[in-house]
Design a protein around this motif. Structure first.
Motif, PDB file in Angstrom:
ATOM      1  N   LEU A 132      -9.988  35.119   9.371  1.00 25.13           N
ATOM      2  CA  LEU A 132      -9.033  36.253   9.235  1.00 25.13           C
ATOM      3  C   LEU A 132      -9.121  37.146  10.732  1.00 25.13           C
ATOM      4  CD1 LEU A 132      -6.927  37.784   7.500  1.00 25.13           C
ATOM      5  CD2 LEU A 132      -8.822  39.149   6.616  1.00 25.13           C
ATOM      6  N   SER A 133     -10.602  37.077  11.172  1.00 21.63           N
ATOM      7  CA  SER A 133     -10.557  37.970  12.522  1.00 21.63           C
ATOM      8  C   SER A 133      -9.468  37.169  13.636  1.00 21.63           C
ATOM      9  CB  SER A 133     -11.811  37.848  12.895  1.00 21.63           C
ATOM     10  OG  SER A 133     -12.249  38.216  14.219  1.00 21.63           O
ATOM     11  N   LEU A 134      -9.757  35.937  13.459  1.00 25.08           N
ATOM     12  CA  LEU A 134      -8.940  35.276  14.742  1.00 25.08           C
ATOM     13  C   LEU A 134      -7.288  35.462  14.287  1.00 25.08           C
ATOM     14  CD1 LEU A 134     -10.908  31.924  14.745  1.00 25.08           C
ATOM     15  CD2 LEU A 134     -10.787  33.827  16.439  1.00 25.08           C
ATOM     16  N   ALA A 135      -7.049  35.415  13.290  1.00 31.21           N
ATOM     17  CA  ALA A 135      -5.666  35.684  12.857  1.00 31.21           C
ATOM     18  C   ALA A 135      -5.093  37.084  12.894  1.00 31.21           C
ATOM     19  CB  ALA A 135      -5.445  35.435  11.198  1.00 31.21           C
ATOM     20  N   LEU A 136      -5.961  38.221  13.097  1.00 31.13           N
ATOM     21  CA  LEU A 136      -5.520  39.443  13.395  1.00 31.13           C
ATOM     22  C   LEU A 136      -5.972  39.998  14.666  1.00 31.13           C
ATOM     23  CD1 LEU A 136      -6.124  40.883   9.780  1.00 31.13           C
ATOM     24  CD2 LEU A 136      -4.181  39.630  10.643  1.00 31.13           C
ATOM     25  N   VAL A 137      -6.401  39.370  15.378  1.00 34.02           N
ATOM     26  CA  VAL A 137      -6.962  39.925  16.672  1.00 34.02           C
ATOM     27  C   VAL A 137      -5.804  40.493  17.267  1.00 34.02           C
ATOM     28  CG1 VAL A 137      -7.225  37.753  18.021  1.00 34.02           C
ATOM     29  CG2 VAL A 137      -8.781  39.654  18.695  1.00 34.02           C
ATOM     30  N   GLU A 138      -4.878  39.709  17.519  1.00 32.91           N
ATOM     31  CA  GLU A 138      -3.864  40.177  18.255  1.00 32.91           C
ATOM     32  C   GLU A 138      -2.905  41.428  18.057  1.00 32.91           C
ATOM     33  OE1 GLU A 138      -1.396  36.855  19.533  1.00 32.91           O
ATOM     34  OE2 GLU A 138      -2.709  35.778  20.625  1.00 32.91           O
ATOM     35  N   ARG A 139      -3.341  41.617  16.630  1.00 42.34           N
ATOM     36  CA  ARG A 139      -2.759  42.950  16.158  1.00 42.34           C
ATOM     37  C   ARG A 139      -3.452  43.878  16.200  1.00 42.34           C
ATOM     38  NH1 ARG A 139       0.081  42.109  10.130  1.00 42.34           N
ATOM     39  NH2 ARG A 139       0.111  44.428  10.454  1.00 42.34           N
ATOM     40  N   GLY A 140      -4.717  43.843  16.857  1.00 40.53           N
ATOM     41  CA  GLY A 140      -5.780  44.783  17.238  1.00 40.53           C
ATOM     42  C   GLY A 140      -6.313  45.351  15.767  1.00 40.53           C
ATOM     43  N   ILE A 141      -6.429  44.559  14.853  1.00 39.57           N
ATOM     44  CA  ILE A 141      -7.245  44.767  13.382  1.00 39.57           C
ATOM     45  C   ILE A 141      -8.629  43.853  13.785  1.00 39.57           C
ATOM     46  CG2 ILE A 141      -7.245  44.641  11.066  1.00 39.57           C
ATOM     47  CD1 ILE A 141      -3.886  44.885  11.064  1.00 39.57           C
ATOM     48  N   ARG A 142      -9.790  44.630  13.456  1.00 39.38           N
ATOM     49  CA  ARG A 142     -10.868  44.127  13.459  1.00 39.38           C
ATOM     50  C   ARG A 142     -11.227  43.663  11.885  1.00 39.38           C
ATOM     51  NH1 ARG A 142     -15.131  46.683  14.669  1.00 39.38           N
ATOM     52  NH2 ARG A 142     -14.014  48.669  14.344  1.00 39.38           N
ATOM     53  N   VAL A 143     -12.064  42.373  11.770  1.00 35.93           N
ATOM     54  CA  VAL A 143     -12.540  42.006  10.504  1.00 35.93           C
ATOM     55  C   VAL A 143     -14.069  41.602  10.740  1.00 35.93           C
ATOM     56  CG1 VAL A 143     -12.214  40.469   8.723  1.00 35.93           C
ATOM     57  CG2 VAL A 143     -10.213  41.168  10.020  1.00 35.93           C
ATOM     58  N   ASN A 144     -15.014  42.127  10.215  1.00 36.17           N
ATOM     59  CA  ASN A 144     -16.286  41.734  10.094  1.00 36.17           C
ATOM     60  C   ASN A 144     -16.898  41.420   8.762  1.00 36.17           C
ATOM     61  OD1 ASN A 144     -17.147  41.765  12.852  1.00 36.17           O
ATOM     62  ND2 ASN A 144     -15.923  43.658  12.760  1.00 36.17           N
TER      63      ASN A 144
END
Length: 286
Positions: free
Chosen positions: A205-217
């Protein structure tokens, strides 16, 4: 063989989810020396399983940092009321929502209720979980596996999917996995499987959302003194809970919640797809 030391009085609760108010000693949700510095001021955080344990401590810590909080819980109304009162005492707003996140409809209600009350979502903490130990793997029925996955993993997919259209750049998602994702557990095979899946979910999910500027940890706690423990294990297991880690004791929720504050704040602006490990000193891979 060395007998593990007792860490708590023997105790057991007969039903899940457990009740924090019935535990002795009470888990520490709020470190006396924790002073907020406005790191989350003006933000809205949703915390599932926020009534007790790690979720309660996260909710209080977020409130100390200035965030309004939505607490999602299954049925532990008294615990949720206590957490609500602790949160609003910090001068922020708090909404409590009762229901089963294992159903997609309720996950949608959580997001719509948060938006209706606060008009925004900045932080989503997927923390709620359940576990059902079985000494004999052949007794792990499909119904149990499906129930555990619905609560622990499917709810994360549903909550994120409903929340995503309302998350702006700078928002973050924090998932609770477990040390069992890395070392396994012979009596908690289905639970450990969900926690391993959460690690992969977090990274993907982190990779899927990184271009939107949303971090997932994610955070992978070790043995932490929460209601899940006496509600899961027998009295003797509970009495020795946490004695097998290098620090020889279980952790307290307020020793875990700072990980969530860090991951929710700008302090971790260059971190995504990662897992923090508050586990009493046990080295794990990943």
């Amino acid at each position: 063989m060395h007998e593990p030391e007792r860490t708590f009085p023997p105790q057991h609760q007969g039903t899940q989810p457990g009740r924090q108010g019935e535990m002795h000693p009470q888990p520490r949700a709020d470190a006396a020396d924790y002073r907020g510095s406005g790191k989350l001021r003006g933000k809205l955080a949703i915390v599932t399983g926020g009534d007790s344990g790690i979720g309660r401590s996260v909710a209080i810590s977020f409130a100390k940092e200035g965030a309004d909080v939505v607490i999602v819980y299954l049925e532990e109304t008294e615990d949720a009321r206590h957490t609500h009162d602790r949160v609003v005492a910090e001068g922020v707003r708090c909404l409590t929502l009762k229901g089963d996140i294992g159903t997609e409809a309720f996950c949608g209600e959580v997001i719509s209720s948060a938006l209706r009350e606060f008009g925004r979502i900045d932080i989503l903490v997927n923390n709620a979980a359940e576990q059902h130990p079985q000494e004999d793997f052949t007794r792990v029925k499909r119904e149990q596996v499906e129930r555990t996955f619905r609560t622990n993993l499917f709810a994360m997919f549903d909550l994120v999917r409903h929340a995503l259209p309302h998350l702006d750049a700078g928002a973050c998602i924090i998932n609770t996995t477990s040390v069992t994702a890395y070392r396994g557990h012979p009596q908690l095979v289905d639970y450990a499987a969900t926690k391993g899946a959460i690690v992969a979910f977090t990274r993907s999910l982190s990779l899927a959302l990184v271009e939107r500027g949303i971090r997932v940890n994610a955070v992978a706690p070790g043995p932490i003194w929460t209601p899940l423990i006496p509600a899961t294990f027998d009295e003797e297991h509970v009495a020795r809970f946490g004695s097998n880690v290098p620090m020889k004791r279980p952790g307290q929720p307020d020793e875990v919640s700072p990980c969530y504050v860090f991951l929710a704040s700008a302090d971790s602006s260059y971190i995504s797809g990662q897992v923090l490990h508050p586990n009493g000193g046990e080295p794990v891979n990943g």
